[in-house]
Design a protein around this motif. Sequence first.
Motif, PDB file in Angstrom:
ATOM      1  N   PRO A  87      26.823   9.685  56.063  1.00 20.26           N
ATOM      2  CA  PRO A  87      26.356   8.356  55.677  1.00 20.26           C
ATOM      3  C   PRO A  87      25.758   8.390  54.273  1.00 20.26           C
ATOM      4  O   PRO A  87      25.140   9.376  53.869  1.00 20.26           O
ATOM      5  N   PRO A  88      25.931   7.314  53.496  1.00 15.30           N
ATOM      6  CA  PRO A  88      25.389   7.317  52.139  1.00 15.30           C
ATOM      7  C   PRO A  88      23.874   7.314  52.140  1.00 15.30           C
ATOM      8  O   PRO A  88      23.238   6.733  53.023  1.00 15.30           O
ATOM      9  N   VAL A  89      23.309   7.978  51.167  1.00 15.71           N
ATOM     10  CA  VAL A  89      21.864   7.950  50.966  1.00 15.71           C
ATOM     11  C   VAL A  89      21.563   6.802  50.009  1.00 15.71           C
ATOM     12  O   VAL A  89      22.104   6.745  48.901  1.00 15.71           O
ATOM     13  N   GLN A  90      20.731   5.875  50.435  1.00 19.30           N
ATOM     14  CA  GLN A  90      20.362   4.761  49.579  1.00 19.30           C
ATOM     15  C   GLN A  90      19.295   5.212  48.589  1.00 19.30           C
ATOM     16  O   GLN A  90      18.219   5.647  48.971  1.00 19.30           O
ATOM     17  N   ILE A  91      19.614   5.132  47.308  1.00 16.51           N
ATOM     18  CA  ILE A  91      18.618   5.409  46.271  1.00 16.51           C
ATOM     19  C   ILE A  91      17.872   4.092  46.083  1.00 16.51           C
ATOM     20  O   ILE A  91      18.272   3.221  45.323  1.00 16.51           O
ATOM     21  N   VAL A 116      22.420   1.554  44.063  1.00 19.88           N
ATOM     22  CA  VAL A 116      22.774   2.958  43.859  1.00 19.88           C
ATOM     23  C   VAL A 116      22.755   3.709  45.187  1.00 19.88           C
ATOM     24  O   VAL A 116      21.782   3.641  45.939  1.00 19.88           O
ATOM     25  N   THR A 117      23.841   4.425  45.463  1.00 17.58           N
ATOM     26  CA  THR A 117      23.921   5.257  46.655  1.00 17.58           C
ATOM     27  C   THR A 117      24.446   6.637  46.279  1.00 17.58           C
ATOM     28  O   THR A 117      25.060   6.832  45.231  1.00 17.58           O
ATOM     29  N   LEU A 118      24.223   7.571  47.194  1.00 17.46           N
ATOM     30  CA  LEU A 118      24.700   8.941  47.030  1.00 17.46           C
ATOM     31  C   LEU A 118      25.534   9.287  48.244  1.00 17.46           C
ATOM     32  O   LEU A 118      25.049   9.224  49.379  1.00 17.46           O
ATOM     33  N   SER A 119      26.803   9.640  48.041  1.00 13.20           N
ATOM     34  CA  SER A 119      27.685  10.089  49.115  1.00 13.20           C
ATOM     35  C   SER A 119      28.129  11.503  48.777  1.00 13.20           C
ATOM     36  O   SER A 119      28.873  11.712  47.813  1.00 13.20           O
ATOM     37  N   GLY A 120      27.667  12.451  49.591  1.00 14.55           N
ATOM     38  CA  GLY A 120      27.901  13.843  49.234  1.00 14.55           C
ATOM     39  C   GLY A 120      27.194  14.138  47.930  1.00 14.55           C
ATOM     40  O   GLY A 120      25.979  14.038  47.826  1.00 14.55           O
ATOM     41  N   THR A 121      27.959  14.464  46.900  1.00 16.44           N
ATOM     42  CA  THR A 121      27.370  14.702  45.580  1.00 16.44           C
ATOM     43  C   THR A 121      27.789  13.634  44.580  1.00 16.44           C
ATOM     44  O   THR A 121      27.624  13.808  43.375  1.00 16.44           O
ATOM     45  N   LEU A 139      20.554  -3.175  51.267  1.00 16.55           N
ATOM     46  CA  LEU A 139      20.871  -2.083  52.176  1.00 16.55           C
ATOM     47  C   LEU A 139      22.371  -1.821  52.151  1.00 16.55           C
ATOM     48  O   LEU A 139      23.168  -2.758  51.998  1.00 16.55           O
ATOM     49  N   PRO A 140      22.787  -0.573  52.336  1.00 14.26           N
ATOM     50  CA  PRO A 140      24.205  -0.312  52.579  1.00 14.26           C
ATOM     51  C   PRO A 140      24.563  -0.811  53.981  1.00 14.26           C
ATOM     52  O   PRO A 140      23.754  -0.715  54.908  1.00 14.26           O
ATOM     53  N   LEU A 141      25.769  -1.353  54.153  1.00 13.33           N
ATOM     54  CA  LEU A 141      26.228  -1.774  55.465  1.00 13.33           C
ATOM     55  C   LEU A 141      26.899  -0.605  56.174  1.00 13.33           C
ATOM     56  O   LEU A 141      27.576   0.212  55.535  1.00 13.33           O
ATOM     57  N   PRO A 142      26.735  -0.499  57.489  1.00 14.51           N
ATOM     58  CA  PRO A 142      27.284   0.649  58.223  1.00 14.51           C
ATOM     59  C   PRO A 142      28.776   0.854  58.017  1.00 14.51           C
ATOM     60  O   PRO A 142      29.246   1.978  57.907  1.00 14.51           O
ATOM     61  N   GLY A 143      29.565  -0.229  57.942  1.00  9.09           N
ATOM     62  CA  GLY A 143      31.006  -0.078  57.791  1.00  9.09           C
ATOM     63  C   GLY A 143      31.473  -0.033  56.351  1.00  9.09           C
ATOM     64  O   GLY A 143      32.671  -0.086  56.077  1.00  9.09           O
ATOM     65  N   GLY A 144      30.524   0.056  55.414  1.00  7.92           N
ATOM     66  CA  GLY A 144      30.861   0.018  54.002  1.00  7.92           C
ATOM     67  C   GLY A 144      30.451  -1.301  53.388  1.00  7.92           C
ATOM     68  O   GLY A 144      30.405  -2.332  54.047  1.00  7.92           O
ATOM     69  N   LEU A 176      28.328  -7.856  50.245  1.00  7.06           N
ATOM     70  CA  LEU A 176      29.290  -7.390  49.244  1.00  7.06           C
ATOM     71  C   LEU A 176      30.249  -6.407  49.880  1.00  7.06           C
ATOM     72  O   LEU A 176      29.865  -5.621  50.763  1.00  7.06           O
ATOM     73  N   ALA A 177      31.497  -6.435  49.434  1.00 10.54           N
ATOM     74  CA  ALA A 177      32.443  -5.394  49.809  1.00 10.54           C
ATOM     75  C   ALA A 177      32.085  -4.112  49.072  1.00 10.54           C
ATOM     76  O   ALA A 177      31.221  -4.098  48.183  1.00 10.54           O
ATOM     77  N   ALA A 178      32.746  -3.022  49.426  1.00  4.41           N
ATOM     78  CA  ALA A 178      32.445  -1.737  48.802  1.00  4.41           C
ATOM     79  C   ALA A 178      32.645  -1.757  47.299  1.00  4.41           C
ATOM     80  O   ALA A 178      31.968  -1.034  46.567  1.00  4.41           O
TER      81      ALA A 178
END
Length: 386
Positions: A87-91, A116-121, A139-144, A176-178
Amino acid sequence: MNDDDLIATVRRAAGAVPASAPDLGSVQRRHRRRRSRHAVATGAAVLALLAGASAVAARLTPSTAPAPAASAPSGAPSPTSTDAAAPPVQIHRHGDSVFTDEAGKELGFRLPHGLVTLSGTRISAVDKPSAVDGVRQWLPLPGGGYILLGSKDLAPGTQRTDGVNVTDLEVRLVTLAADGHVTMSRNVRIQGKDVALAGVGEIGGAAVAYLARTHGGMVAHNLATGAETRLTALDAAVADPANTYSVQHGVLLSASSGTCQLRAWDLRGRALWTRPGQPATGDRCAYADEAAVSPDGRRLAFPIVSYPDRDRAVTRLAIVDLAHGTVRTADISQVTAVGSMIVGAGILGLAWSGDVIHVAWPALPRPADRVYELSEVLSTTDIPST
């Protein structure tokens, strides 16, 4: 006309409103305090800017990592690269962490503009949409994609004197969409009352946003229809409009900046756990929007930043078993002062993936000698919850 302009135009009219009613100025000041309070409390604001800019994606590589970096205390987990599928980390913090030393030199680091989000690196940032003038919470949405709450002035440049009932001002809930394009925008403002985005979830198969309404309790806002259901069982838990609230995986978190108390309830209004107010001397308060509940709703993680002396800050992660009330901590970083300033304490965000907590934190070179980009100082640590 921006929020500050509106405050100036309605100040005289707002003075005639009964003290119990929130005027527009107090509402907007409250949001500015919430955006900046981490910087005041810790001397190191590291929350993401929510202004518009081009989308950013930067791949971190070993060559971008600074050396030497902020030290991890003895026994701390080694920084690791998280799985890109996690899951993305919300900055999620507000503002840059840039300070000016006694000689007038700027030190610290800057974050990309946007959500701003972090996914992996991989660091990703999406523009603030034009549907709002400014973002209050997101917030990020669970499905993107993303969900945010922001204000929109419908009559910019117009001088108005209608106080708390100011017209031509909307507070919009936007999805918003991804890729950042708007998929839904809806005015959720009730004149004379404040509102905050506390979380997202699902009730009866319908996607909902949890909104904390001043003197209106916590409501579940149906994203498809706009219908709202007040969660009356939580009325007592959300009674203080000065607190911050977050709803995650069936758990309501409430944090007081006045007493430093952090509390957790289930959505039936049953108290689960309380962190006593006024923690150890030198610890700063925890806030609901920087804590993370595990997907099963049984555990809670939040950062603790302690200042054992004026020249040192220690960041730890507290992990709470909500069923038994037990708490353990894991060390994240230790930062020493540059001159009279402590730059880079705290975390940038965290997210659960199974029984592992992904923590993003800034690792500035020691001593820091300039302003760095986030990609130069970002470090990630995976901490097992058991």
